[in-house]
Design an enzyme around this catalytic site. Structure first.
Site, PDB file in Angstrom:
ATOM      1  N   LYS A  78       0.866  -1.188   0.000  1.00  0.00           N
ATOM      2  CA  LYS A  78       0.000   0.000   0.000  1.00  0.00           C
ATOM      3  C   LYS A  78       0.892   1.223   0.000  1.00  0.00           C
ATOM      4  O   LYS A  78       1.805   1.337   0.814  1.00  0.00           O
ATOM      5  CB  LYS A  78      -0.854  -0.003   1.279  1.00  0.00           C
ATOM      6  N   LYS A 102       4.651   2.145   8.773  1.00  0.00           N
ATOM      7  CA  LYS A 102       3.449   2.927   9.089  1.00  0.00           C
ATOM      8  C   LYS A 102       2.211   2.017   9.163  1.00  0.00           C
ATOM      9  O   LYS A 102       1.421   2.100  10.093  1.00  0.00           O
ATOM     10  CB  LYS A 102       3.265   3.980   7.994  1.00  0.00           C
ATOM     11  N   LYS A 114       5.340   2.001  -2.658  1.00  0.00           N
ATOM     12  CA  LYS A 114       5.314   3.397  -3.098  1.00  0.00           C
ATOM     13  C   LYS A 114       5.636   3.450  -4.577  1.00  0.00           C
ATOM     14  O   LYS A 114       6.249   2.518  -5.118  1.00  0.00           O
ATOM     15  CB  LYS A 114       6.362   4.216  -2.324  1.00  0.00           C
ATOM     16  N   THR A 198      -5.109  12.755   6.089  1.00  0.00           N
ATOM     17  CA  THR A 198      -3.751  12.864   6.636  1.00  0.00           C
ATOM     18  C   THR A 198      -3.694  14.025   7.625  1.00  0.00           C
ATOM     19  O   THR A 198      -3.122  13.913   8.722  1.00  0.00           O
ATOM     20  CB  THR A 198      -2.722  13.034   5.497  1.00  0.00           C
TER      21      THR A 198
END
Ligand code: NAD
Length: 439
Positions: A78, A102, A114, A198
């Protein structure tokens, strides 16, 4: 004209090598098998692609794109997709590494990944950006999927781009596949609250941590570097909660006002004119208020209570760590402080709250979006934010507790917490002991 001093570049080093030192420091406190550790030292799979794009003037440009799946022991990869001139395999690998920790820290059933394309998106027309985004998916389609690796927005990518990517993947697979990309437009299966997630997650963490230092919003000054999706919304949320946001900046430079900036006016002005100005707006009339223009470098060293880097990595290094005056740094950007600066800040008694915790709200709501796409049942904004708050507060408290118990920094505590979960998952696949001794 605004001052244009750029942040000095630290000694040439690999971002990934620096990122991995965080792992080494946390390992002292974690009992982890050598096998598990060996698996976490390198990415599971890395892909580098070239993307030919027909430009509006008929010429052909070829762009470099990347996707890295760092680890998928706890679930599919992810991670976001970044469009920026500095994108490289080293950067993407580092960002995928951080995503792994994370997701484990927030206990999400995902590994870390990523992606990115090296370009300046401001130089492309909307049509060229769409062709590039679809071309990227054509190039990596076999490497991603709702159960393999799921994309999301990052620097200079947004919901519209995520929508193009999801659509292109669906065309290739000949079935509508919303769960391959999160951060999509709500009308295409995006989640309520993903765009602000976020920033909201960072806010919930800040609101959980500051009372531990007896800080109250009205007496707390804040400087934020980066006024994009995350920095801009967080500035607004903090302003609404009563914090005094005295400085903000974007890639063009920054603004400082001792009395505090009117953040909603700034956001309105920036949205309309694509440039930042210290203004106070009533309806459509905006007047300039007293302020100073400052460089990004000056913003970082302002005498404020809280500093929030919300732009790019490597902004606070051994070259400027000694000049930082803020007492608390909340890392909203990924990797804004390098490991050499970490040590300097710790010695100076400055509290650093790490990226893998503070900016984890984005991936948490991405997880909620993925769950909604797969179940076909959609939640309202209140439910999304309530679930985000619960998870952020719980893992912030857990990390704080580990930090106190082991007397380590919040960064070390966050890595320890994530490593415990990752180690357990990796060991569940079998350890040396299991094969040699049968247990
Ligand atoms: P964005 O593209 O919306 O905004 C980036 C901002 O940084 C812009 O205001 C830009 O002008 C500014 N900027 C660029 N270069 C700069 C420089 N040299 N100095 C100062 N400002 C500069 O991106 P975003 O989504 O807000 O992401 C910001 C950071 O947050 C990144 O590090 C990203 O990885 C991290 N992050 C984002 C999300 C998300 O959900 N978008 C999730 C987790 C982490």
């Amino acid at each position: 004209m605004l001052a244009q001093t750029s942040v000095p570049t630290p000694k040439e080093s690999s971002l990934f090598a620096d990122a991995r030192t965080r792992l080494d420091r946390a390992l002292k406190y974690v009992s982890m098998s050598e096998d598990a550790l060996g698996r976490l030292k390198y990415p599971k799979a890395s892909l580098c692609v070239s993307i030919p794009v027909r430009m509006d003037n008929g010429s052909l440009s070829v762009f470099q794109g990347y996707r890295v799946r760092y680890d998928d022991t706890r679930g599919p990869g992810k991670g976001g997709v970044r469009y920026h001139p500095n994108v490289s395999m080293d950067e993407v690998q580092s960002l995928a590494f951080w995503m792994t920790f994370k997701c484990a820290l927030l206990n999400l059933p995902f590994g870390g990944a990523k992606g990115g394309i090296a370009l300046n998106p401001k130089e492309l027309s909307r049509q060229e950006l769409e062709r590039l985004s679809r071309g990227y998916i054509d190039a990596i389609a076999d490497f991603i999927g709702p159960d393999i690796d799921i994309l999301a927005p990052d620097v200079y990518t947004n919901a519209t781009i995520m929508g193009w990517m999801m659509d292109q993947y669906s065309i290739i697979k000949r079935k509508v596949s919303p769960a391959v990309v999160t951060g999509k437009p709500v009308m295409m299966g995006g989640s309520q609250g993903r765009e602000s997630a976020t920033a909201m997650g960072a806010y919930y963490a800040i609101a959980t941590l500051l009372p531990k230092f007896d800080l109250i919003p009205e007496q707390t000054t804040v400087a934020i570097q980066g006024f994009g999706n995350v920095g801009g919304i967080l500035a607004d949320v903090l302003w609404q909660a009563g914090y005094k946001v005295v400085a903000v900046s974007d890639s063009q430079g920054g603004l400082y006002a001792e009395q505090g900036l009117d953040i909603p006016s700034l956001r309105q002005y920036k949205a309309e004119r694509k440039t930042m100005k210290a203004v106070y707006c009533q309806d459509t009339v905006c007047n300039v208020v007293e302020h100073q223009t400052i460089s990004n470098e000056e913003l970082l060293t302002l005498d404020v209570d809280i500093l929030i880097p919300a732009a790019l990595e490597n902004q606070i290094t051994e070259l400027n760590a000694a000049d930082i005056q803020a007492k608390y740094i909340f890392e909203v950007a990924n990797g804004p402080i390098n490991s050499a600066a970490d040590r300097i800040l710790e010695d100076r008694g400055i509290y650093v709250f790490p990226d893998i915790l503070i900016n984890a709200g984005g991936v948490t709501v991405s997880y909620f979006e993925w769950v909604q796409n797969r179940s076909g049942l959609y939640w309202n904004l209140e439910k999304v934010n309530q679930r985000l708050k619960e998870r952020m507060v719980e893992e912030t408290e857990n990390t704080w507790k580990i930090g106190k118990e082991l007397d380590v920094s919040m960064r070390a505590a966050a890595y320890i917490h994530a490593l415990n979960r990752l180690g357990e998952a990796l060991d569940a696949k079998g350890t040396r002991d299991y094969y040699l001794n049968g247990h």
